[in-house]
Design a protein around this motif. Structure first.
Motif, PDB file in Angstrom:
ATOM      1  N   GLU A   8       0.919  -1.199  -0.118  1.00 49.63           N
ATOM      2  CA  GLU A   8      -0.124   0.088  -0.136  1.00 49.63           C
ATOM      3  C   GLU A   8       0.818   1.119   0.019  1.00 49.63           C
ATOM      4  N   SER A  87      -1.361  -2.185  -4.476  1.00 50.51           N
ATOM      5  CA  SER A  87      -2.705  -1.449  -4.222  1.00 50.51           C
ATOM      6  C   SER A  87      -2.909  -0.205  -4.865  1.00 50.51           C
ATOM      7  N   PRO A  88      -3.826   0.137  -5.488  1.00 48.81           N
ATOM      8  CA  PRO A  88      -4.435   1.399  -6.070  1.00 48.81           C
ATOM      9  C   PRO A  88      -4.179   2.590  -5.191  1.00 48.81           C
ATOM     10  N   THR A  89      -4.107   2.268  -3.508  1.00 51.90           N
ATOM     11  CA  THR A  89      -3.726   3.226  -2.603  1.00 51.90           C
ATOM     12  C   THR A  89      -2.445   3.870  -2.791  1.00 51.90           C
ATOM     13  N   GLN A  95      -5.697   7.091  -8.224  1.00 48.66           N
ATOM     14  CA  GLN A  95      -6.171   5.730  -8.326  1.00 48.66           C
ATOM     15  C   GLN A  95      -7.491   5.410  -8.899  1.00 48.66           C
ATOM     16  N   SER A 115      -9.933  -2.530  -9.236  1.00 47.15           N
ATOM     17  CA  SER A 115      -8.944  -1.835  -8.463  1.00 47.15           C
ATOM     18  C   SER A 115      -9.268  -1.475  -6.965  1.00 47.15           C
ATOM     19  N   LYS A 116     -10.818  -1.213  -7.087  1.00 46.48           N
ATOM     20  CA  LYS A 116     -11.311  -0.854  -5.631  1.00 46.48           C
ATOM     21  C   LYS A 116     -11.341  -2.316  -5.060  1.00 46.48           C
ATOM     22  N   ARG A 119      -8.035  -2.785  -3.716  1.00 47.75           N
ATOM     23  CA  ARG A 119      -7.464  -1.816  -2.463  1.00 47.75           C
ATOM     24  C   ARG A 119      -8.340  -2.157  -1.089  1.00 47.75           C
ATOM     25  N   ASP A 120      -9.644  -2.468  -1.238  1.00 52.33           N
ATOM     26  CA  ASP A 120     -10.231  -2.744   0.047  1.00 52.33           C
ATOM     27  C   ASP A 120      -9.903  -4.129   0.483  1.00 52.33           C
ATOM     28  N   LEU A 123      -6.624  -3.607   2.209  1.00 52.50           N
ATOM     29  CA  LEU A 123      -6.788  -2.566   3.454  1.00 52.50           C
ATOM     30  C   LEU A 123      -7.332  -3.850   4.425  1.00 52.50           C
TER      31      LEU A 123
END
Length: 199
Positions: A8, A87-89, A95, A115-116, A119-120, A123
């Motif tokens: 991340e 991650s896109p973060t 992003q 991508s989301k 990311r999720d 996390l």
């Protein structure tokens, strides 16, 4: 060693993308010293040590053991995971955001949604690893061969209806202590990754 972990931090992502560091991460699927790595990758031990310190600083490799060899203490390291996903973060302000153009038939929207998802879940995985708990997830992966574009469209409509009905059946906005879960369903043409890697 984790099977897969999510990067991340932008600096860690940058460090991992260096071709030599990527090679070192692959070699470090098993514990090795800088001297052993130098022989495998054809690089001076000092340069290998430089790359290893960078990877260690970003949590991509970890110390397994230290052992004395004459007057020198040899450090044995291993990658923290067998595979890494960025991650896109790590891209912060640029992003992908699926809410920018929510077109359910657009491949670019699907990519932003995927991508989301990365990311999720990344996390969640980071938080659950720190808390030493498992994340409650479920996924289905399969293939279907359509005879025609019309069949594909009918399948998408029927699948959408079935998922919407299930969501309506089980969604309880007023459930005390309930936890919201995201549902993502995607259909896209299959890709022959072996063929792509050969070309």
């Amino acid at each position: 060693m984790q099977d897969v972990t999510v990067i991340e931090d932008p600096a860690a992502a940058e460090a991992s993308l260096d071709p030599m560091r990527t090679r070192l991460l692959a070699e470090l699927a098993e514990p090795l010293s800088a001297t052993m790595l130098a022989g495998r990758v054809g690089l001076a031990r000092q340069k290998v040590n430089y790359h290893l310190r960078t990877l260690e600083r970003h949590g991509l490799v970890e110390l397994v053991e230290e052992r004395r060899k004459g007057n020198v203490t040899e450090r044995v390291l291993q990658a923290t995971a067998a595979s890494y996903v960025i991650s896109p973060t790590a891209l912060a302000a640029v992003q992908p955001d699926p809410s920018r153009s929510p077109d359910k038939l657009s491949a670019r929207w699907l990519l932003a949604l995927a991508s989301k998802l990365v990311r999720d879940v990344g996390l969640l995985l980071t938080a659950s690893t720190k808390a030493r708990k498992r994340v409650a997830t479920f996924a289905i992966d399969g293939e279907v061969r359509f005879a025609s574009a019309a069949d594909r469209a009918a399948f998408a409509e029927e699948l959408g209806g079935a998922v919407s009905a299930l969501v309506a059946k089980y969604h309880d906005e007023s459930a005390a202590g309930g936890r919201t879960h995201r549902v993502v369903v995607a259909v896209h043409p299959s890709v022959d990754t072996a063929k792509n890697e050969e070309s």
